[in-house]
Design a protein around this motif. Structure first.
Motif, PDB file in Angstrom:
ATOM      1  N   VAL A   1      81.756  29.458  25.180  1.00 20.93           N
ATOM      2  CA  VAL A   1      83.106  28.904  25.178  1.00 20.93           C
ATOM      3  C   VAL A   1      83.023  27.505  24.601  1.00 20.93           C
ATOM      4  O   VAL A   1      82.195  26.710  25.013  1.00 20.93           O
ATOM      5  N   ALA A   2      83.878  27.219  23.639  1.00 24.48           N
ATOM      6  CA  ALA A   2      83.883  25.896  23.032  1.00 24.48           C
ATOM      7  C   ALA A   2      85.089  25.124  23.523  1.00 24.48           C
ATOM      8  O   ALA A   2      86.057  25.703  24.008  1.00 24.48           O
ATOM      9  N   GLY A   3      85.000  23.829  23.359  1.00 23.53           N
ATOM     10  CA  GLY A   3      86.122  22.972  23.714  1.00 23.53           C
ATOM     11  C   GLY A   3      85.969  22.377  25.096  1.00 23.53           C
ATOM     12  O   GLY A   3      85.054  22.713  25.835  1.00 23.53           O
ATOM     13  N   TYR A   4      86.873  21.492  25.421  1.00 26.42           N
ATOM     14  CA  TYR A   4      86.845  20.895  26.755  1.00 26.42           C
ATOM     15  C   TYR A   4      88.269  20.757  27.257  1.00 26.42           C
ATOM     16  O   TYR A   4      89.228  20.914  26.513  1.00 26.42           O
TER      17      TYR A   4
END
Lengths: 617, 650
Positions: free
Chosen positions: B431-434
């Motif tokens: 999972v990418a992003g924050y």
């Protein structure tokens, strides 16, 4: 609330508030400051306690035996580092692989907007090396991180040695439920930023990095280790992260609990804990510790490699080994056992750390002030702004009510038109100055270097200061744009807008970063409260300049140095001031710290509005 | 989607070939004492186009994927499960006496030393029963086949059932391909007979029953995590119904597998854990490992080569990887006793065959490791596209146990060098992003083949609370857009069904293909959170099914040990083999309210609403004015009159 619904009583209340406005404001200000100073007084604070059940009752055994071997590995690392002249990537990869870790590397490069003189770097290229200990029978969904920076010179070799020693020891254990990532990052925060951006596949700061090959799922917690000597006297815990974010208090509690258990001296802000809270020196010690935390948090920069994790909702802290002249020394095995204990407890976590506080101040490692206790201090300051706004509002609505016939009404309408214009013009112009302060220093550095005999860094900082100072000439320019004389009503409207603007601005800042909000409120609120065009100009102007955000920063530096017991004279203070400004701008462009844009784009224009009021014609 | 529809024939073709080539293997067995290793058997028969069900022989390791090239010695038991092709010479059963109804049990253990120093042990138990559960008469007499499963088959009209419980993640890059892939947690997929009318109801009942049989939380399978893949999961047994209305697939990535799942699994074995290979299954050792996976596969197979009637095959598999560092104390030395804390003394008396295979491919001259006691039997098979050599221990022979009356094989490494060939297909996901609002799922598929491209089927099941933005779906290889030739997407319905995304993607040679899709995290209702909401929510593994070009066919320049005439065409043997890989499951944090202080929150909210908002609203919406005392009756009357006269009122 019947009080407000009843017009008579409302009128009475309002007249009381306007009549006693000044005394109430003074009392609120004093009360706010007193409340804040009282926060450090031990009977008013709470003792820290472990909120997370998964880390509380289940005691773990620490058995790490190989401190000496870790130090030997550290020496080997130092030798290879010296030989390569940087990060010994191949050696690290080989060492970690031989321990049975999955090892990956990440290359990154970054050109700074202008050279960083503190760390002497401009074009940064480096490699991060990390090894993943795969937890047996775990599906790669959760991970913990232990990181140690590969610093230039002779620093932190022991940290890397201990990291490798721990990785070897951890690898042979069966009880891990989360993957453990052992990260050696080059170029400290820049490397960490590259690794975190790579891990989460985001790019917020325009850095070049090669994509990561191996991951361990969502990172639950991270510890960053800094250790530069074979033995230490105490361990210092660093919590303040980017934009004043703090990790969950349970992480600090965990560190404290293990320091107590293993018998290691532990400090926060480099200050030991004292028992004599009832003496003046004990209290002032607590105040100093808390003020250091407030100043560090207000700076909005990451005070250790852990600081960048917090953006990704990863609880992280830095642990620094300090070797002073104390008799009692702690060896690497003990530090290893402490870290082992912390990791085993973090490994036991079922959920992310969330039970304890995220907003707190610490007057000592075993005491904390939660958001519920420190917010009233800010609230007392913020209420002054509201009271002043109420006063102005009443004055404004009282003015036209005196005239009753139709001619006056028409005049009033035209006046309000003029009023809107006279409010809008200073607002727009001061914000444009803010935008100039935000953009020009970096953009115009080449031009500045061409025309003046300065380096790029100096050019940027001096341009910033020049724009800041040039903003002081603003009232004259504003008035040239507005036709006609400023009216009595005009400045009141402008001040009402400015006061409410400041109240909202400080309120929002304090919610995100209490320390910054509080320090700004401490200086900006009094000037916002008293400034009118009718006060003595010269004295007030001096007062306003002294309370402006730039000077606040200047004083904070002296105060900080004083608290750190490394006082500086004016000359050094000025140099430090310049470097802090350049660091602030760099932090913004490298890591996305928000303090510089906040001050340049919002706080400084707001201050300019008040400056405008002072010179209202 | 319309554009993709025209590619459907291509997909069908690929699927057909998939089912054709899904299983094949090569096997040569030689008795060293007799004729020496070079004496290959003369009875080679080629079998092409057989369905997967027929792919296994009882002497083979539990691979389900290679076409068969077969050579048998008279001493060896002949392939017992009737292949459906018409060319294989099927030797008669020699072990099991023909009786009606006929059942047969085989057990085997394959041990593969891994390059990382770990060791992979794979048990496989196979029970075949020539009976018909679906026929009119009720089957009530059970011998070797477990009655609990037999009843499940007949009651729920199951055509095929595959269930696996896995603790841990198979590390493809360190360990190579597993014999039987399985995702972390529990996986269940079932093909129902086409006579079933209410498939969803039957599925629900079936999961509850299986939940009881295997002591697992399979009852958590409901419509929100069940999908019907259109292409990824084809029947492995005989039969040609491929209407995916009768297929149900579900995974529970959070399921934790432990002894309570192992015990019921062991009870399904004819000998239990009393005799045979199953005595090695002591849970304290099996769960002191890096990877543990147990599975049950039930499918119909042909009874004989004519395939006039079907048998039911039950395959129980258990795969374990022991870790060099934590279980092996860092010493590159393994024995049965060290792995399982038991040695073998006998085969299961009910088993028609009981064998242990040890992969000695990398060790032809014994330079890598030393194996004791030595065994005279060698067996060769093409496993996962690679030709492997196995040492065979036949537990039905008393000689195997030696004078000690117990077998404790010992593997001792001499050198630790030697590289593992990189697996050709490998996948990962993250999972990418924050932040807690949006995110992006990245699925990476690596094709390590130097020059061959091959298509893969990607199956993604994403729970509804991650709202996929399907318009952001991108597939890129080597920096270029890679348009999938087939996409099957079923959008989710909140609280009813998950997203299902199936794609047929061509992986270019030596490349990484990245599939990304953005999502938004839904805010759940407060009762929908799990008891530990801050742990995060699981998203099951992606499934990548592919026909991977064979490694044997890969080295076009190798002439060693092969006659020249055989090596001209690159795909001399199997051109490709079937592989299914699973990526890691994902742990995603959703926006979570602070459950620890509901009282504070309720009090604060109520106070704010009642006092703050209420009064402010009151002040804003009402006008206040001082009310004149109401005029008297006379005045009012006077006013009315004045109004009529047009004079202003008093």
């Amino acid at each position: 609330m019947g009080l407000l619904s009843d017009p008579n009583r409302r009128r009475a209340l309002i007249s009381m508030l306007t009549r006693l406005n000044a005394p109430i404001c003074v009392v609120c200000y004093m009360a706010g400051v007193a409340w804040f100073m009282g926060l450090a007084f031990e009977p008013f604070t709470l003792r820290t306690y472990m909120s997370e059940n998964a880390m509380g009752s289940t005691m773990v055994e620490e058995r790490f035996p190989a401190g000496e071997r870790a130090l030997a590995t550290g020496r080997e690392f130092a030798a290879h580092k010296k030989k390569v002249g940087g990060m010994p990537v191949d050696w690290l990869v080989k060492t970690m692989q031989s321990q049975g870790l999955e090892v990956f590397t990440q290359r990154f490069s970054r050109t700074l907007p202008f050279p960083d003189e503190n760390k002497e770097r401009y074009v940064v290229e480096g490699t991060n090396v990390y090894g993943i200990l795969r937890a047996p029978r775990a599906p790669r969904t959760e991970a913990l991180v232990l990181s140690a920076p590969c610093s230039p010179g002779n620093n932190n070799n022991q940290a890397v040695g201990l990291l490798l020693g721990l990785s070897q020891y951890f690898r042979n254990q069966i009880y891990w439920a989360k993957d453990i990532i052992f990260l050696v990052n080059e170029h400290d925060l820049i490397g960490m930023q590259a690794w975190l951006e790579g891990y989460h596949h985001t790019n917020t700061t325009g850095m070049d990095w090669s994509p990561l090959q191996g991951r361990g799922g969502s990172i639950q917690a991270a510890l960053s280790l800094e250790l530069s000597s074979d033995v230490i006297t105490s361990l210092d815990l660093v919590l303040e992260g980017l934009n004043g974010q703090l990790p969950n208090l349970d992480l600090a509690n965990l560190f404290y609990a293990f320091c107590q258990k293993i018998g290691v001296l532990c400090t926060i802000q480099g200050k030991l804990q004292r028992d004599d809270w009832d003496t003046a020196s004990g209290y002032s010690h607590a105040v100093q510790t808390m003020m250091l935390m407030v100043l560090k948090q207000a700076s909005g920069r990451p005070w250790g490699d852990h600081g960048l994790f917090l953006r990704y909702h990863i609880e992280a802290a830095s642990i620094k080994g300090i070797n002073s002249f104390r008799q009692y020394k702690t060896d690497a095995t003990t530090i290893g056992r402490l870290l082992e204990g912390m990791f085993r407890k973090l490994n036991n976590l079922l959920e992310r750390l969330h039970q304890s506080y995220f907003f707190y101040l610490m007057p000592s490692l075993s005491r904390f002030v939660s958001i519920g206790y420190y917010m009233p201090a800010f609230g007392l300051l913020a209420v002054i702004l509201l009271l002043r706004a109420l006063d102005l509002w009443v004055q404004l609505s009282a003015l036209p009510s005196r005239t009753e016939d139709g001619i006056a009404d028409i005049e009033q309408v035209s006046q309000t038109h003029l009023g809107v214009l006279s409010v809008l013009t200073p607002l727009v112009i001061s914000h444009l100055t803010g935008v100039a302060l935000y953009t020009l220093p970096i953009r115009s550095q080449e031009m500045a270097v061409e025309h003046f005999p300065v380096f790029e860094t100096e050019a940027v900082v001096l341009t910033a200061i020049a724009i800041y100072t040039a903003g002081l000439a603003l009232p004259h320019n504003t008035h040239r744009l507005v036709s006609g004389e400023g009216t009595e009503q005009g400045w009141r409207v402008l001040k009402l807008v400015a006061v409410l603007y400041l109240a909202v601005l400080l309120g929002c800042t304090a919610l995100i970063n209490f320390s910054l909000g509080f320090i700004l409120a401490l200086t900006l609120v009094p000037l916002a409260a008293f400034i009118t065009p009718h006060v003595p100009k010269l004295l007030s102007a001096l007062f306003m300049v002294l309370l402006s955000p730039g000077c606040t920063l200047f004083f904070s530096i002296f105060f900080f140095q004083e608290l750190q017991e490394t006082p500086v004279n004016l000359q050094e203070g000025w140099v430090l001031f310049l470097s802090v400004i350049s660091q602030g701008i760099l932090d913004h462009s490298l890591y996305g710290s928000l303090v510089y844009p906040l001050v340049a784009l919002l706080v400084y224009p707001c201050w300019l509005l008040f400056w405008n009021i002072l010179f209202w014609k | 989607m319309a554009a993709h529809r025209c590619h459907f024939p291509a997909l069908v073709l690929i699927l057909w070939s998939l089912s054709v080539f899904i299983v094949a293997d090569v096997q040569e067995t030689t008795r060293l004492t007799d004729t020496g290793p070079s004496a290959a058997s003369s009875q080679q028969t080629a079998a092409a186009g057989e369905p997967p069900a027929a792919a296994e022989t009882r002497r083979q390791p539990p691979e389900e994927e290679d076409r068969r090239w077969e050579a048998t010695e008279v001493e060896e038991a002949a392939p017992g499960d009737a292949p459906s092709d018409s060319q294989t010479s099927s030797a008669p059963e020699t072990v099991v006496t023909p009786s009606q109804p006929e059942d047969d049990f085989q057990e085997e253990l394959v041990i593969r030393p891994l390059h990382s120093g770990d060791i992979y042990a794979s048990f496989q138990f196979r029970t075949v029963w020539d009976t018909d559960f679906m026929g009119g008469k009720k089957v009530s007499h059970y011998r070797l086949f477990p009655k609990s499963l037999g009843q499940v088959i007949s009651k729920f009209s199951v055509r095929e059932l595959h269930i696996s419980f896995t603790q841990g993640y198979w590390r493809t890059m360190q360990w190579g391909q597993p014999f039987l892939p399985s995702p972390p947690g529990a996986e269940l997929w079932v093909w129902f007979q086409d006579t079933v009318t209410d498939v969803d109801g039957t599925w629900k009942e079936l999961t509850n029953v299986l939940s009881g049989i295997f002591c697992a939380s399979l009852n958590f399978i409901d419509s929100t995590n069940t999908v019907q893949p259109s292409a990824s999961f084809k029947p492995l047994g005989i039969g040609n119904v491929t209407d995916h209305r009768f297929l149900r697939y579900a995974t529970l990535p959070r399921e934790i597998v432990c002894t309570e799942n192992l015990t019921p699994w062991k009870k399904l074995l004819p000998c239990g854990s009393k005799a045979g290979l199953a005595v090695l299954m002591k849970s304290e050792k099996l769960f002191h490992s890096s990877f543990h996976s147990q599975a049950v596969h039930i499918r119909p197979v042909c009874q004989d080569w004519q395939c006039k009637s079907t048998s039911w095959e039950l395959r129980q598999t258990l795969n374990v990887v022991f870790d060099l560092h934590s279980s092996g104390q860092g010493k590159r030395e393994w024995s049965l006793f060290k792995m399982f804390s038991r040695t073998l003394t006998e085969a299961c008396p009910l088993a028609s065959s009981s064998k242990i295979y040890i992969d000695v491919t990398d060790n032809p001259q014994g330079e890598q490791f030393e194996l004791s006691p030595a065994t005279p039997l060698l067996s060769q098979a093409v496993v996962l596209g690679d030709r492997r050599t196995y040492s065979v221990y036949d537990l039905t022979q008393q000689a195997t146990f030696g004078s000690m009356r117990s077998l404790n094989m010992l593997l001792r490494w001499k050198s630790s060098d030697g590289d593992m060939m990189r697996p050709l297909l490998h996948g990962e996901r993250y999972v990418a992003g924050y932040g807690l609002q949006t995110g992006e799922i990245h699925t990476l598929m690596y094709n390590h083949h130097p020059y061959r491209a091959f298509p893969v089927l990607l199956l993604d099941t994403v729970p509804w609370y991650l709202r996929l933005y399907i318009h952001t779906l991108t597939v890129t290889s080597k920096g270029k857009d890679n348009k999938p030739s087939y996409i099957h997407y079923q959008p989710s319905k909140d609280r009813v069904r998950p997203h299902l995304l199936e794609m047929l993607v061509q992986l270019p040679p030596n490349s990484v293909t990245e599939v990304t899709v953005q999502f938004e995290r839904a805010l759940l209702k407060w009762t929908e959170y799990t008891p530990d909401p801050n742990h995060g929510f699981y998203v099951g593994s992606s499934v990548v099914s592919a026909l991977v070009p064979s490694v044997v066919a890969m080295d076009t320049n190798s002439t060693q040990e092969r006659p020249l005439f055989s090596s001209f065409f690159p795909s001399k043997e199997e051109s490709s083999y079937f592989v299914r890989i699973y990526t890691e499951p994902l742990l995603v944090n959703l926006p979570t309210p602070d459950f620890s202080m509901p009282y504070n929150v309720i009090c604060l909210t109520c106070t704010v609403v009642a006092v703050g908002y209420g009064s402010l609203y009151n002040l804003l919406t009402r006008t206040f004015q001082v009310e004149e005392p109401s005029p008297g009756l006379a005045k009012r009357l006077a006013n009315i009159i004045r109004k009529m006269r047009g004079v202003p009122p008093l």
